[in-house]
Design an enzyme around this catalytic site. Structure first.
Site, PDB file in Angstrom:
ATOM      1  N   CYS A   1      21.846  86.200  40.119  1.00 52.76           N
ATOM      2  CA  CYS A   1      22.583  85.984  41.373  1.00 52.76           C
ATOM      3  C   CYS A   1      23.926  86.726  41.357  1.00 52.76           C
ATOM      4  CB  CYS A   1      22.793  84.481  41.572  1.00 52.76           C
ATOM      5  SG  CYS A   1      23.852  84.062  42.953  1.00 52.76           S
TER       6      CYS A   1
ATOM      7  N   CYS B   1      26.976  84.645  42.522  1.00 48.64           N
ATOM      8  CA  CYS B   1      27.331  83.664  41.485  1.00 48.64           C
ATOM      9  C   CYS B   1      28.269  84.295  40.462  1.00 48.64           C
ATOM     10  CB  CYS B   1      26.083  83.153  40.774  1.00 48.64           C
ATOM     11  SG  CYS B   1      24.926  82.297  41.855  1.00 48.64           S
TER      12      CYS B   1
END
Length: 148
Positions: free
Chosen positions: A71, A74
């Site tokens: 991700c 993230c």
């Protein structure tokens, strides 16, 4: 010829230097933390349940970061979250990789990463989805100042 050839004396100097000067990273070059001691990574279901049960009867705020290695957003949020965890020492920060503990992620009915869930006394009180640092800090202030 001879440009890449070193004398025995030069080889000794390099070997001696390497053996007497262990390499250590300089803080001005490596200012980041490799592993944040402020954020606990939850790696299995037993660890998750014990952490949750330990905080059910306290007024301590639990902040759960749902993340994944793949991700990109993230990874963008990670340094700021580490800063906040260092600042809010009275808050318990945990990180859960959704690829490792998908069942926990599904308990919260989440579908987007990154997702930050706020819990108090064993129940969800709020969440932030996406890289919204201002909103995250505002909610941290709100829930660390309120008691219920």
């Amino acid at each position: 010829m001879g440009a890449n050839v070193s004398t025995p004396d030069q080889r000794f100097q390099v070997t001696h230097f390497r053996s007497t000067k262990p390499w250590t990273p300089r803080p001005e070059i490596y200012p980041f933390k490799v592993n944040s001691p402020c954020i606990v990574e939850i790696k299995n279901m037993n660890q998750w349940k014990s952490r949750l049960n330990a905080l059910k009867d306290t007024n301590k705020l639990l902040v759960i970061e749902f993340t994944a290695k793949w991700c990109g957003p993230c990874k963008t949020l990670e340094p700021k979250l580490e800063e906040l965890a260092a600042k809010y020492t009275d808050v318990e920060f945990v990180k859960i990789d959704v690829d490792v503990l998908m069942s926990v992620w599904m308990e919260f009915n989440l579908s987007t990463l990154p997702a930050i869930v706020f819990m108090k006394r064993g129940r969800e009180v709020d969440m932030v989805v996406g890289v919204k640092v201002d909103e995250l800090e505002r909610k941290l202030n709100k829930y660390t100042q309120s008691f219920f």
